[in-house]
Design an enzyme around this catalytic site. Structure first.
Site, short mmCIF file in Angstrom:
data_model
loop_
_atom_site.label_atom_id
_atom_site.label_comp_id
_atom_site.label_asym_id
_atom_site.label_seq_id
_atom_site.Cartn_x
_atom_site.Cartn_y
_atom_site.Cartn_z
N LYS A 74 -0.54 10.60 12.58
CA LYS A 74 -0.78 9.43 12.04
C LYS A 74 -1.84 8.76 12.00
CE LYS A 74 2.08 6.77 8.92
NZ LYS A 74 3.67 7.12 8.07
N ASN A 101 10.33 2.35 -4.66
CA ASN A 101 10.19 3.88 -4.92
C ASN A 101 11.32 4.63 -4.33
OD1 ASN A 101 9.48 6.06 -5.41
ND2 ASN A 101 8.31 6.09 -3.43
P1 NAD Z 1 8.19 -0.11 -2.02
O1 NAD Z 1 7.16 -0.89 -2.13
O2 NAD Z 1 8.01 1.07 -3.45
O3 NAD Z 1 9.32 -0.86 -2.63
C1 NAD Z 1 9.55 -2.00 -1.97
C2 NAD Z 1 11.26 -2.90 -2.40
O4 NAD Z 1 11.58 -3.39 -1.15
C3 NAD Z 1 10.56 -3.51 -3.09
O5 NAD Z 1 11.74 -3.82 -4.34
C4 NAD Z 1 10.16 -4.83 -2.82
O6 NAD Z 1 10.81 -6.00 -4.13
C5 NAD Z 1 11.05 -5.22 -1.51
N1 NAD Z 1 10.23 -5.79 -0.77
C6 NAD Z 1 9.91 -5.84 -0.13
N2 NAD Z 1 9.28 -6.59 1.00
C7 NAD Z 1 11.06 -7.17 1.21
C8 NAD Z 1 11.60 -8.51 2.05
N3 NAD Z 1 10.90 -8.84 3.12
N4 NAD Z 1 12.35 -7.98 1.53
C9 NAD Z 1 13.80 -7.50 0.38
N5 NAD Z 1 13.29 -6.59 0.00
C10 NAD Z 1 11.37 -6.47 0.28
O7 NAD Z 1 8.53 0.39 -1.20
P2 NAD Z 1 9.45 2.24 -0.93
O8 NAD Z 1 8.31 3.37 -0.79
O9 NAD Z 1 10.73 1.83 -1.22
O10 NAD Z 1 9.95 1.85 0.91
C11 NAD Z 1 10.96 1.57 1.71
C12 NAD Z 1 10.67 1.35 2.78
O11 NAD Z 1 11.32 2.91 2.95
C13 NAD Z 1 10.05 1.19 3.13
O12 NAD Z 1 10.35 0.49 4.52
C14 NAD Z 1 8.91 2.43 4.17
O13 NAD Z 1 7.85 2.39 4.87
C15 NAD Z 1 10.09 3.40 3.69
N6 NAD Z 1 9.91 4.77 3.84
C16 NAD Z 1 9.95 4.92 2.63
C17 NAD Z 1 9.19 6.02 1.98
C18 NAD Z 1 8.51 6.80 0.71
O14 NAD Z 1 8.43 7.74 0.24
N7 NAD Z 1 8.10 5.92 0.06
C19 NAD Z 1 9.39 7.26 2.89
C20 NAD Z 1 10.00 6.93 4.53
C21 NAD Z 1 10.28 5.83 4.85
#
Ligand code: NAD
Length: 411
Positions: free
Chosen positions: A104, A217
């Site tokens: 990382k 996402n």
């Molecule tokens: P994103 O930024 O595309 O979407 C995040 C969503 O959560 C949005 O709808 C946003 O409005 C909402 N959100 C943000 N802060 C919030 C809060 N305080 N309370 C409620 N809702 C809130 O992110 P993502 O890529 O969908 O990732 C979501 C989670 O999954 C993150 O924690 C990320 O670390 C984890 N994650 C993502 C991936 C990936 O491939 N994208 C992989 C592993 C883990």
């Protein structure tokens, strides 16, 4: 429990190592990263001012293969966060059976304050200054503040330095720069495959009620796939608020609505609820897919779901988890539920190494096969040892890493 993310990951290591009878020397090896790079990037801004940025890259453990994973551009980055994330990736790759270690890194910067040219110069400089790089050493991918665009710049800069093409050396690239199909959808799809498997094994069944916090996402793709498979999505929330309908929400129509309005709020035919209330509605399955630490000892008692699929990293605090376990809630841990993108990133590297690019069906089928296998291995350990899914996933990961360390003569 400490607030320091690295100390928290060491706590989980020690707990799981005890349960899996991991040798003390293996634990000792895993208590710190193998390599830490901290370096500065001096850069002239568009207005001529010289700014010095701090950058990090941690190779946590490469017993299972080259290190790989994200590069994060955020203003509050520090070494402990990078170490913790590198360690989690080490475990996630082992859980998913990916022949890679955890890495990382990132830059302490707010990318929204940079011009496009500054962002490109900084991204290219990160790769130039990175002391060790290449497909067989360490493969940087995207994370918060980085994107397919930054990854294409990283690849271009690396190839310029090396003097030859090296598509397997950088992940999360756009498809036009030797990326993989289906990388954006991988985590949500993986979470769907697992939800389907787990609900079948727990006898929850199709038509079960689902609540999803986060419609980005991950949450959006998982919602779409669960809806298409006959699950009833009763609540959805994002950072602006939540919506609820006991009879189920029409997800494709919600997607069109969110594309137009930017939020789920006020979607016709639903009741307005708060983001926090999304976690507490009457449902069978809860997908926290937004941010960390949303389920704590304060709200755990209010949660009605029988099953929690941890799509975000660390959505349940240890104290919250204890309360949920006392109520008999099943928690499928983040290192398993959200490992879909780690799996597809490893496919991206494989495609780059072989210069053969797969169609979407191949990627999805291989993702399904890999994530379901990881789940079945976890389930076998749960049943054999009467432990939680989190402990089982970590135990399996540590056993795989221990075997690799022993085979290499490290311990
Ligand atoms: P994103 O930024 O595309 O979407 C995040 C969503 O959560 C949005 O709808 C946003 O409005 C909402 N959100 C943000 N802060 C919030 C809060 N305080 N309370 C409620 N809702 C809130 O992110 P993502 O890529 O969908 O990732 C979501 C989670 O999954 C993150 O924690 C990320 O670390 C984890 N994650 C993502 C991936 C990936 O491939 N994208 C992989 C592993 C883990």
């Amino acid at each position: 429990m400490s607030k320091n993310p690295f100390e928290n990951s060491l706590h989980t290591l020690h707990e799981a190592a005890k349960l899996a009878n991991i040798e003390p020397n293996v634990v000792k090896m895993l208590e710190q990263p193998q390599r830490i790079f901290e370096f500065t990037i001096p850069m002239k801004m568009d207005n001529g001012e010289l700014k010095i940025f701090t950058a990090y890259r941690v190779h946590y453990c490469d017993a299972l293969g080259q290190t790989k994973d994200g590069v994060r551009f955020v203003p509050d980055l520090d070494l402990d966060i990078v170490k913790a994330l590198g360690f989690w990736m080490t475990i996630k790759h082992a859980v998913a059976g990916i022949p890679a270690g955890g890495g990382k890194g990132g830059i302490k910067v707010d990318p929204s304050k940079l011009s496009e040219c500054e962002l490109e110069r900084l991204t290219r400089a990160f790769i130039r200054k990175l002391p060790v790089k290449g497909a067989w050493v360490d493969v940087p991918g995207a994370d918060i503040g980085t994107s397919a665009k930054t990854q294409a710049w990283m690849l271009d800069e690396l190839e310029e330095i090396q003097g030859f093409h090296s598509p397997a050396a950088i992940n999360d690239k756009p498809i036009e720069a030797n990326g993989t199909l289906y990388s954006r959808e991988a985590t949500g799809t993986g979470a769907y495959f697992l939800t389907r498997e787990v609900t079948r094994d727990l006898g929850i069944g199709k038509g079960a009620r689902v609540a999803i916090q986060g419609f980005g996402n991950v949450g959006r793709i998982a919602a779409r796939m669960l809806f298409n498979d006959g699950y009833k999505v009763v609540a959805v929330g994002d950072i602006f608020g939540g919506i609820y309908n006991a009879n189920g929400i029409e997800i494709p129509t919600l997607e069109d609505y969110v594309d137009k309005t930017g939020a789920v709020l006020d979607f016709p035919g639903t009741k307005k609820i708060s983001t926090a209330e999304v976690l507490e509605v009457e449902c069978d399955i809860l997908l926290p897919a937004a941010v960390q630490s949303v389920i704590t000892d304060v709200n755990a008692d209010k949660i009605k779901a029988k099953l929690i699929m941890e799509c975000a990293n660390g959505p349940c605090t240890p104290e919250g988890e204890l309360k949920l376990m006392a109520k008999g809630v099943t928690i499928i841990p983040d290192v398993l539920t959200n490992c879909g993108s780690a799996i597809v990133c490893s496919f991206e590297r494989t495609q780059g190494l072989t210069d053969t690019y797969w169609d979407e069906e191949t990627v999805v089928n291989k993702l399904e096969e890999r994530i379901v296998k990881a789940y079945k291995e976890t389930l076998a350990t749960v049943r054999a040892n009467k432990v939680t899914y989190r402990d089982a996933a970590w135990m399996n990961a540590l056993i795989k890493i221990q075997k690799a360390m022993k085979a290499r003569g490290w311990v």
